[in-house]
Design an enzyme around this catalytic site. Sequence first.
Site, PDB file in Angstrom:
ATOM      1  N   LYS A   1       0.876  -1.161  -0.075  1.00 22.02           N
ATOM      2  CA  LYS A   1      -0.087  -0.031   0.030  1.00 22.02           C
ATOM      3  C   LYS A   1       0.916   1.060   0.061  1.00 22.02           C
ATOM      4  CE  LYS A   1      -4.557   0.890   0.465  1.00 22.02           C
ATOM      5  NZ  LYS A   1      -5.567  -0.092  -0.008  1.00 22.02           N
TER       6      LYS A   1
HETATM    7  N1  GLU Z   1      -7.136  -0.033  -3.567  1.00 21.69           N
HETATM    8  C1  GLU Z   1      -7.969  -1.288  -3.871  1.00 21.69           C
HETATM    9  C2  GLU Z   1      -7.831  -2.155  -2.717  1.00 21.69           C
HETATM   10  O1  GLU Z   1      -7.857  -1.755  -1.565  1.00 21.69           O
HETATM   11  C3  GLU Z   1      -7.303  -1.653  -5.286  1.00 21.69           C
HETATM   12  C4  GLU Z   1      -6.112  -2.480  -5.274  1.00 21.69           C
HETATM   13  C5  GLU Z   1      -5.503  -2.981  -6.631  1.00 21.69           C
HETATM   14  O2  GLU Z   1      -6.333  -2.935  -7.525  1.00 21.69           O
HETATM   15  O3  GLU Z   1      -4.296  -3.097  -6.594  1.00 21.69           O
HETATM   16  O4  GLU Z   1      -8.297  -3.164  -2.672  1.00 21.69           O
END
Ligand code: GLU
Length: 437
Positions: A116
């Site tokens: 993240k």
């Molecule tokens: N931000 C989204 C999540 O928390 C998508 C993450 C992604 O597609 O890599 O799942």
Amino acid sequence: MSVAVTKGQFCADELDLAANVNEYFQKAVQYLELDSNVRESLEKPEREIAVSFPVPMDDGITRIFNGYRVQHSSVRGPYKGGIRYHPSVNQEETKGLSSLMTWKCSLVDIPYGGAKGGVACNPGTMSQNELERLTRQYTKAIIRDIGPRRDIPAPDMNTDEQTMSWIYDEYSAFVGRSELAVVTGKPISLGGSLGRRESTGYGIAAVALDMLVVKGYDPLLSTAAIQGFGKVGSWAARRLSDAGIRIVAVSDISGVYHKKEGLSIGQMVEHLKNSSNGTLEGYYEDGLTKMPQEDIFGLDVTLLIPAAMENQITSKNVDKINAKIIVEGANGPITAIADAILEEKGIIVVPDILANAGGVVVSYFEWTQNLQGYSLDKDEIISRMDKKLKGGLRELLKTRDEKGTSLRFAAYIIAINRIVEAMNMRGWISHGKRAAI
Ligand code: GLU
């Protein structure tokens, strides 16, 4: 607060997302025979990157911003996860969210680890030019740590297709070739996948509909309240409303819009499209009443979908909850203590790592399409995603019954076990110790 669940059983700071996720992890590993060093290695992220970079603002002053990229696990594949822009972004929270991505990708069985990223900033007060400069500077700061086989960012809170296009552009300039697969959640005109925009919301709806049926509720007689009407909540609302569910309340930062006969979701979406500030401010239809933010949680509904942000259902408001099933649209919308109280009350919670996994599942489809240079049609993508999430729910229900635990712990048990299997196969675990499920 109820009698059996006491605060002392939980982490000191109820709103510390990383501590809450770690707590779920620690409780779930008790069901698995894990070597203590395996547990230790999954507790901590593999790498934590903290960067600080200058961004020239429109007024001519250069400001310094802090950004992060936490790479939690690469056991099952390259790191994967979104980038968020929000004033509250910090390293600890990013750490917690990165481990959630590891569990999520493992649970739905896509070949990624978890990561993240984020920048502490207030995008609401920044111009498009400032956001572009901030994104390019942040990308430059982490450019050696990302890549299509290394770490693949995606949108998250307050980032979107435009943000991903800038990252793609910076990265491609850096490596000297077009590298579409470095980010997902791109626009269709730039290697994005059909269905990615809708994916998280549609996935939530698919899981919610399935759960209703499992619990014997007729969707046509069911009601729903949805907190958040943005990239996630609005698509979930559309899909659920199309399936015949009566959406009695929807909220965003402008308030709660309530109508017991059911809101016209199509009209609300139209209103949002024409809104100057991206909210439902000023929306009206016959029979509608506005309520204070907090009241969304007290409604007597079949389904409650918190799809805004973390820490929304806490020990302070959990006693108000009057829903039969909660489907976590956001990441971490329920604190660990509130989660335990809900379980005790018999309210079913479908955990975030399954419920909102539609986004990363379609991200995976986008990445494979980019790597292979072909594209699938939208129906195919949505139906593959639906199938994956519904299969995931079946697996969760089975493990829950076998282990006599909640759906959340069933989800963690499956996810952790799959990662431990991969560690075994890679030879990362000494003495051939295997996890037993
Ligand atoms: N931000 C989204 C999540 O928390 C998508 C993450 C992604 O597609 O890599 O799942």
